[in-house]
Enzyme design. Structure first.
Site, PDB file in Angstrom:
ATOM      1  N   SER A  85       7.257  -8.827  54.565  1.00 55.86           N
ATOM      2  CA  SER A  85       6.674  -7.493  54.451  1.00 55.86           C
ATOM      3  C   SER A  85       7.070  -6.696  53.216  1.00 55.86           C
ATOM      4  O   SER A  85       6.536  -5.615  52.991  1.00 55.86           O
ATOM      5  CB  SER A  85       7.005  -6.672  55.706  1.00 55.86           C
ATOM      6  N   SER A  96       4.140  -5.454  55.896  1.00 56.87           N
ATOM      7  CA  SER A  96       3.970  -4.162  56.515  1.00 56.87           C
ATOM      8  C   SER A  96       4.242  -2.995  55.571  1.00 56.87           C
ATOM      9  O   SER A  96       4.004  -1.838  55.918  1.00 56.87           O
ATOM     10  CB  SER A  96       4.910  -4.046  57.720  1.00 56.87           C
ATOM     11  N   LYS A 156       8.796   4.261  53.096  1.00 55.03           N
ATOM     12  CA  LYS A 156       7.984   3.673  54.165  1.00 55.03           C
ATOM     13  C   LYS A 156       8.231   4.425  55.472  1.00 55.03           C
ATOM     14  O   LYS A 156       9.366   4.796  55.786  1.00 55.03           O
ATOM     15  CB  LYS A 156       8.363   2.197  54.302  1.00 55.03           C
TER      16      LYS A 156
END
Length: 462
Positions: free
Chosen positions: A178, A154, A79
């Protein structure tokens, strides 16, 4: 031929046992990324040349008979909120558009030390503070089961590319859901560890967030539960920098006696968002499956959950989002994304006495949650009330996507999400398994049982 849908565990074994080379595995994953990413927009930076050099060295190390790490030669993505030395890391905010870290984050370094090879970075909303993955640098990520739907946030880019077979492992971060929400929306599995388990050094939302510090945790996202159990120990434990990480040993999920466990489950919270019929049916299937394996299952809802609706604005926005502005100022961001604005829409700062009362309120919530779970070993619940929504709908009143996940960030408990079924229109639906602090082993053992009984991840149509 390399199957990019194999498990992380199987890929690692095949490389170590000379069945396939690290270079072959890497090229297969890069080809899969090249195939699906134009649709998904999940991978936003590639470091293919560096990855190829590292894969060649990984193969040479095997030929020499060197001692190998548990992820030797396995290609992964990360990420874009995790610092990666030499690779642009934006955190989704314009002020970091060209930012190249000089050092890896703690979790990045630990994965690389274990032998993993970084292929690229995956998309995240600005500062990771949204349930939908879209930002002003890279734009919108899309769901591998239906590009008209969001993969969540996210960690939406991570979930999308893992589900689509472009990477066997990514690391998400979870402040209000997330890791678990994108896992649910994109049909994979992910674990939010106990607060204090995994260091956040080098993450865009760092340690030292005051009243919010315990909310953010980092954890692995994979297609198979066994891979969560493989990767979590690699990234866990104190790093001598994040002062809130504790040296609590991880227990082995294989040692959990399922037949001795007492499980609570719930689907709705009175007066708030109700799960839709498809979600309810999938949760019922999960509860029915567990009832055949565990000591007891009981429909019981933690009483404090209804208070969560007020908790986010009172604690997360009580300073008028000054903590967010400090991060924007730190990186020189002067234009923020629509979704970052929406995350704090209509939140006003409170007086000091109201804010400090809210901190006491947060502590009482944590205590009441602990009191509730004492008779139980775990809780099974929806991850969200609906499967993946259309783009732009994450903050609609009908969805409130973090309602089911956010309370467990405040509590600081571990939770594993995994696909247990699908909607009538073919979208994945997950459940989450929550447990006492430091009992990741219980959530993983129960998740593995559900995966066996209900199928877990299924290949998307892309």
């Amino acid at each position: 031929m390399v199957d990019t849908f194999s498990s992380l565990t199987e890929i690692s074994r095949a490389i170590r046992e000379h069945e396939v080379s690290a270079s072959e595995v890497l090229e297969a994953h890069l080809a899969r990324i090249d195939e699906v990413n134009p649709t998904l927009n999940a991978v936003v930076q590639l470091c293919a040349d560096r990855a190829r050099a590292e894969a060649a060295e990984a193969d040479a190390a095997i030929a020499r008979g060197d001692e190998l790490g548990p992820l030797h030669g396995v290609p992964i993505t990360l990420k874009d909120s995790h610092d990666t030395e030499g690779v642009i890391t934006t955190g989704g905010t314009l002020g970091r558009k060209d930012f190249v870290p000089e050092a890896d984050s703690t979790v990045t370094a630990r994965l690389r030390d274990a032998g993993a090879i970084l292929m690229g970075k995956t998309n995240t909303p600005e500062l990771t503070l949204s349930g939908e993955t879209d930002n002003l640098i890279y734009g919108q990520s899309r769901n591998p089961f239906n590009p008209e739907r969001t993969p969540g946030g996210s960690s939406g880019g991570a979930a999308a590319i893992v589900s689509a077979g472009g990477s066997p492992l990514d690391l998400g971060s979870d402040t209000g859901g997330s890791i678990r929400l994108p896992s649910h929306f994109s049909g994979i599995c992910g674990i939010k560890p106990t607060a204090g388990r995994v260091p956040r050094t080098g993450h865009i939302v760092p340690w030292g967030m005051g009243a919010l510090d315990a909310w953010t945790t980092i954890g692995p996202m994979c297609r198979y539960v066994e891979d969560l159990a493989l990767s979590l120990p690699i990234i866990s434990g104190p790093d001598g920098i994040d002062p809130f990480i504790h040296p609590v040993p991880l227990r082995d999920p294989a040692d959990v006696d399922l037949a001795s466990l007492n499980i609570a489950w719930y689907c709705d919270v009175d007066g708030y968002l109700d799960a839709d019929d498809d979600t309810r049916a999938v949760l019922d299937a999960a509860v029915t499956a567990l009832a055949e394996r565990v000591g007891s299952v009981e429909n019981d809802t933690p009483p404090p959950l209804a208070e969560y609706v007020d908790m986010w604005p009172r604690v997360g926005g009580g300073d008028g989002r000054a903590w967010v502005q400090r991060m924007l100022d730190k990186w020189g961001t002067t234009e923020e994304s629509e979704f970052l604005k929406k995350a704090f829409d209509q939140i006003e700062p409170t007086d000091t006495d109201v804010f400090t009362e809210s901190l006491e309120y947060q502590d009482r919530f944590r205590s009441e949650m602990l009191q509730f779970i004492q008779p139980y070993d775990a809780i099974v619940a929806p991850v969200a009330a609906r499967p993946a929504p259309e783009h732009g709908q994450t903050y609609s009143e009908e969805l409130r996507t973090m309602f089911y996940t956010g309370p467990y960030n405040i509590a600081g408990w571990p939770g594993t999400a995994l696909r247990c079924g699908e909607s009538s229109d073919g979208l994945p639906i997950g459940v989450q398994v929550l447990a006492h602090p430091w009992r990741e082993d219980v959530t993983l053992a129960l998740a593995a049982a559900l995966e066996t009984d209900l199928g877990g991840w299924q290949r998307p149509p892309i």
